[in-house]
Design a protein around this motif. Structure first.
Motif, PDB file in Angstrom:
ATOM      1  N   GLN A 223       0.844  -1.217   0.000  1.00 17.10           N
ATOM      2  CA  GLN A 223       0.000   0.000   0.000  1.00 17.10           C
ATOM      3  C   GLN A 223       0.868   1.251   0.000  1.00 17.10           C
ATOM      4  O   GLN A 223       0.560   2.224  -0.682  1.00 17.10           O
ATOM      5  CB  GLN A 223      -0.876   0.020   1.241  1.00 17.10           C
ATOM      6  CG  GLN A 223      -1.992  -0.985   1.231  1.00 17.10           C
ATOM      7  CD  GLN A 223      -2.745  -0.947   2.550  1.00 17.10           C
ATOM      8  OE1 GLN A 223      -2.940   0.108   3.138  1.00 17.10           O
ATOM      9  NE2 GLN A 223      -3.150  -2.100   3.024  1.00 17.10           N
ATOM     10  N   GLN A 224       1.960   1.200   0.809  1.00 14.29           N
ATOM     11  CA  GLN A 224       2.816   2.377   0.922  1.00 14.29           C
ATOM     12  C   GLN A 224       3.462   2.721  -0.420  1.00 14.29           C
ATOM     13  O   GLN A 224       3.508   3.888  -0.832  1.00 14.29           O
ATOM     14  CB  GLN A 224       3.887   2.136   2.000  1.00 14.29           C
ATOM     15  CG  GLN A 224       4.526   3.397   2.511  1.00 14.29           C
ATOM     16  CD  GLN A 224       3.504   4.513   2.789  1.00 14.29           C
ATOM     17  OE1 GLN A 224       2.518   4.305   3.507  1.00 14.29           O
ATOM     18  NE2 GLN A 224       3.710   5.680   2.191  1.00 14.29           N
ATOM     19  N   VAL A 226       2.339   1.961  -3.387  1.00 11.66           N
ATOM     20  CA  VAL A 226       1.312   2.443  -4.327  1.00 11.66           C
ATOM     21  C   VAL A 226       0.887   3.870  -3.965  1.00 11.66           C
ATOM     22  O   VAL A 226       0.740   4.720  -4.849  1.00 11.66           O
ATOM     23  CB  VAL A 226       0.093   1.477  -4.345  1.00 11.66           C
ATOM     24  CG1 VAL A 226      -1.033   2.036  -5.194  1.00 11.66           C
ATOM     25  CG2 VAL A 226       0.512   0.113  -4.865  1.00 11.66           C
ATOM     26  N   LEU A 227       0.760   4.116  -2.673  1.00 13.31           N
ATOM     27  CA  LEU A 227       0.382   5.473  -2.238  1.00 13.31           C
ATOM     28  C   LEU A 227       1.402   6.499  -2.708  1.00 13.31           C
ATOM     29  O   LEU A 227       1.040   7.561  -3.230  1.00 13.31           O
ATOM     30  CB  LEU A 227       0.309   5.518  -0.717  1.00 13.31           C
ATOM     31  CG  LEU A 227      -1.079   5.425  -0.110  1.00 13.31           C
ATOM     32  CD1 LEU A 227      -0.990   5.402   1.406  1.00 13.31           C
ATOM     33  CD2 LEU A 227      -1.954   6.582  -0.578  1.00 13.31           C
ATOM     34  N   SER A 228       2.692   6.182  -2.541  1.00 12.86           N
ATOM     35  CA  SER A 228       3.666   7.203  -2.963  1.00 12.86           C
ATOM     36  C   SER A 228       3.701   7.319  -4.484  1.00 12.86           C
ATOM     37  O   SER A 228       3.906   8.419  -5.007  1.00 12.86           O
ATOM     38  CB  SER A 228       5.059   7.003  -2.357  1.00 12.86           C
ATOM     39  OG  SER A 228       5.439   5.700  -2.485  1.00 12.86           O
ATOM     40  N   LEU A 230       1.078   7.071  -6.376  1.00 12.78           N
ATOM     41  CA  LEU A 230      -0.105   7.889  -6.728  1.00 12.78           C
ATOM     42  C   LEU A 230       0.192   9.372  -6.555  1.00 12.78           C
ATOM     43  O   LEU A 230      -0.415  10.215  -7.212  1.00 12.78           O
ATOM     44  CB  LEU A 230      -1.306   7.501  -5.854  1.00 12.78           C
ATOM     45  CG  LEU A 230      -2.073   6.246  -6.261  1.00 12.78           C
ATOM     46  CD1 LEU A 230      -3.111   5.882  -5.198  1.00 12.78           C
ATOM     47  CD2 LEU A 230      -2.755   6.413  -7.612  1.00 12.78           C
ATOM     48  N   GLN A 231       1.129   9.654  -5.647  1.00 15.18           N
ATOM     49  CA  GLN A 231       1.481  11.067  -5.439  1.00 15.18           C
ATOM     50  C   GLN A 231       2.565  11.541  -6.399  1.00 15.18           C
ATOM     51  O   GLN A 231       2.897  12.720  -6.452  1.00 15.18           O
ATOM     52  CB  GLN A 231       1.937  11.272  -3.990  1.00 15.18           C
ATOM     53  CG  GLN A 231       0.739  11.366  -3.049  1.00 15.18           C
ATOM     54  CD  GLN A 231       1.012  10.795  -1.673  1.00 15.18           C
ATOM     55  OE1 GLN A 231       2.164  10.647  -1.296  1.00 15.18           O
ATOM     56  NE2 GLN A 231      -0.033  10.461  -0.948  1.00 15.18           N
ATOM     57  N   THR A 258      -6.703   3.358  -7.379  1.00 16.03           N
ATOM     58  CA  THR A 258      -7.207   4.304  -6.361  1.00 16.03           C
ATOM     59  C   THR A 258      -8.272   3.632  -5.494  1.00 16.03           C
ATOM     60  O   THR A 258      -8.276   3.784  -4.266  1.00 16.03           O
ATOM     61  CB  THR A 258      -7.819   5.546  -7.052  1.00 16.03           C
ATOM     62  OG1 THR A 258      -6.922   5.972  -8.052  1.00 16.03           O
ATOM     63  CG2 THR A 258      -8.054   6.684  -6.098  1.00 16.03           C
ATOM     64  N   ILE A 261      -6.689   1.260  -2.966  1.00 15.24           N
ATOM     65  CA  ILE A 261      -6.130   1.988  -1.818  1.00 15.24           C
ATOM     66  C   ILE A 261      -7.264   2.394  -0.871  1.00 15.24           C
ATOM     67  O   ILE A 261      -7.184   2.192   0.346  1.00 15.24           O
ATOM     68  CB  ILE A 261      -5.333   3.243  -2.290  1.00 15.24           C
ATOM     69  CG1 ILE A 261      -3.987   2.830  -2.884  1.00 15.24           C
ATOM     70  CG2 ILE A 261      -5.139   4.262  -1.185  1.00 15.24           C
ATOM     71  CD1 ILE A 261      -2.981   2.326  -1.836  1.00 15.24           C
ATOM     72  N   GLN A 262      -8.350   2.938  -1.418  1.00 14.81           N
ATOM     73  CA  GLN A 262      -9.480   3.366  -0.573  1.00 14.81           C
ATOM     74  C   GLN A 262     -10.062   2.177   0.195  1.00 14.81           C
ATOM     75  O   GLN A 262     -10.319   2.254   1.384  1.00 14.81           O
ATOM     76  CB  GLN A 262     -10.578   4.010  -1.415  1.00 14.81           C
ATOM     77  CG  GLN A 262     -10.231   5.424  -1.832  1.00 14.81           C
ATOM     78  CD  GLN A 262     -11.070   5.922  -3.008  1.00 14.81           C
ATOM     79  OE1 GLN A 262     -11.871   5.180  -3.574  1.00 14.81           O
ATOM     80  NE2 GLN A 262     -10.864   7.166  -3.388  1.00 14.81           N
ATOM     81  N   ARG A 265      -7.755   0.823   2.987  1.00 18.21           N
ATOM     82  CA  ARG A 265      -7.535   1.745   4.110  1.00 18.21           C
ATOM     83  C   ARG A 265      -8.811   1.967   4.929  1.00 18.21           C
ATOM     84  O   ARG A 265      -8.750   2.515   6.010  1.00 18.21           O
ATOM     85  CB  ARG A 265      -7.018   3.095   3.601  1.00 18.21           C
ATOM     86  CG  ARG A 265      -5.537   3.009   3.198  1.00 18.21           C
ATOM     87  CD  ARG A 265      -5.153   4.141   2.301  1.00 18.21           C
ATOM     88  NE  ARG A 265      -5.071   5.412   2.985  1.00 18.21           N
ATOM     89  CZ  ARG A 265      -3.984   5.862   3.620  1.00 18.21           C
ATOM     90  NH1 ARG A 265      -2.897   5.140   3.653  1.00 18.21           N
ATOM     91  NH2 ARG A 265      -3.981   7.019   4.208  1.00 18.21           N
TER      92      ARG A 265
END
Ligand SMILES: NC(=O)c1ccc[n+]([C@@H]2O[C@H](COP(=O)([O-])OP(=O)(O)OC[C@H]3O[C@@H](n4cnc5c(N)ncnc54)[C@H](O)[C@@H]3O)[C@@H](O)[C@H]2O)c1
Length: 266
Positions: A223-224, A226-228, A230-231, A258, A261-262, A265
């Motif tokens: 997740q981490q 993918v989150l970074s 996405l940014q 997206t 991730i939602q 989380r």
């Protein structure tokens, strides 16, 4: 992107009637104004750019620049114009085909067979083992870009059969369950009807066996990570690309990522 509302001038004005006959309608009126699209590839590029007050950009690159409503409209317009360009003859009789006024179909002049624009059905799937999601890349993708797995439906296949087959073929995993997310028309390289799904596999059976004839690489991402990604803004060329980045926001793959991730989380 430019919408030309006013009376065209110069080259476009000279061929006005001809242009109107060649124009096709990409869909419903927008703000009570009918819309038409026209292939102006035959015009001098510099003159056309001056007339429109902009510069031509490759459609794929334009997907990084367009707004939410514009991208699907431009994609549809280009796909329709390409279909007309390549559908000038009947595949049964070899005779010319003629378009209707809106540009939504073509009819063989000899057999009266009617041809309609086509999309090829594709399943795109974001696989997860609960903690991580699986992303892959083809050798032809821009360097560093990873996406969800995708594959064309074989003749007669259901969505679920294509999904299970593609995941098994490309990465050697068995899908336990899946859910439908959304769909999209995708114009590259030909019109595809993308059916986007989430799928889960058992964490105990998440060892990948990547078919390198199809994918250059496929990996599990946390997740981490993918989150970074996405940014990280999508790479638009120029300079070295980031080691891991994701498809543009208009791609349904981006939507799947997206959503994943939602969901993980919440
Ligand atoms: N919008 C998105 O988010 C997104 C993400 C990934 C892939 N895609 C699109 O999905 C489609 C499929 O992806 P892929 O990675 O399998 O593509 P691909 O283009 O690598 O095709 C794989 C193989 O399928 C076969 N093929 C090509 N066109 C076909 C057709 N019309 N019908 C049946 N088989 C065909 C060919 O043998 C090709 O080698 C492509 O159009 C791709 O651009 C869209």
């Amino acid at each position: 992107m430019r919408f030309l509302n006013e009376e065209p001038s110069g080259n476009l004005q000279n061929h006005r009637t001809q242009n109107l006959r060649r124009a096709v309608s990409p869909g419903e009126p927008r703000n009570n104004q009918a819309q038409f699209c026209l292939d102006i590839g035959g015009l001098d590029q510099a003159a056309a750019e001056e007339l429109c007050g902009g510069t031509f950009v490759d459609l794929r690159k334009s997907f990084f620049l367009l707004s939410g409503a514009e991208a699907p409209l431009v994609a549809k317009a280009q796909a329709l114009l390409r279909w007309h360009k390549t559908s000038g003859f009947c595949s049964a009789t070899g005779q010319p085909t003629h378009r209707n006024q809106a540009g939504s179909q073509r009819t063989c002049s000899s057999s009266a067979i009617i041809y309609y624009p086509k999309m090829s059905p594709v399943v795109i799937v974001l696989v997860s083992d609960g903690e991580r999601c699986l992303l892959g890349r083809q050798a032809t993708f821009p360097r560093g870009m990873y996406s969800a797995l995708a594959g064309f439906c074989d003749m007669g296949e259901t969505l679920e059969e294509t999904l299970s087959r593609e995941v098994a073929e490309e990465v050697g995993l068995e899908v336990k369950s899946f859910s439908f997310s959304s769909s999209q028309h995708w114009p590259f390289p030909q019109s595809s009807f993308m059916m986007a799904c989430h799928a889960s596999v058992s964490p105990a059976h998440s060892q990948l066996c990547v078919d390198h004839s199809e994918l250059e690489d496929a990996r599990w991402f946390s997740q981490q990570e993918v989150l970074s990604a996405l940014q990280t803004p999508p790479h638009r060329g120029g300079g070295a690309p980031p080691p891991f980045w994701l498809p543009p926001k208009h791609a349904v793959a981006h939507r799947l990522i997206t959503e994943w991730i939602q969901n993980t989380r919440s």
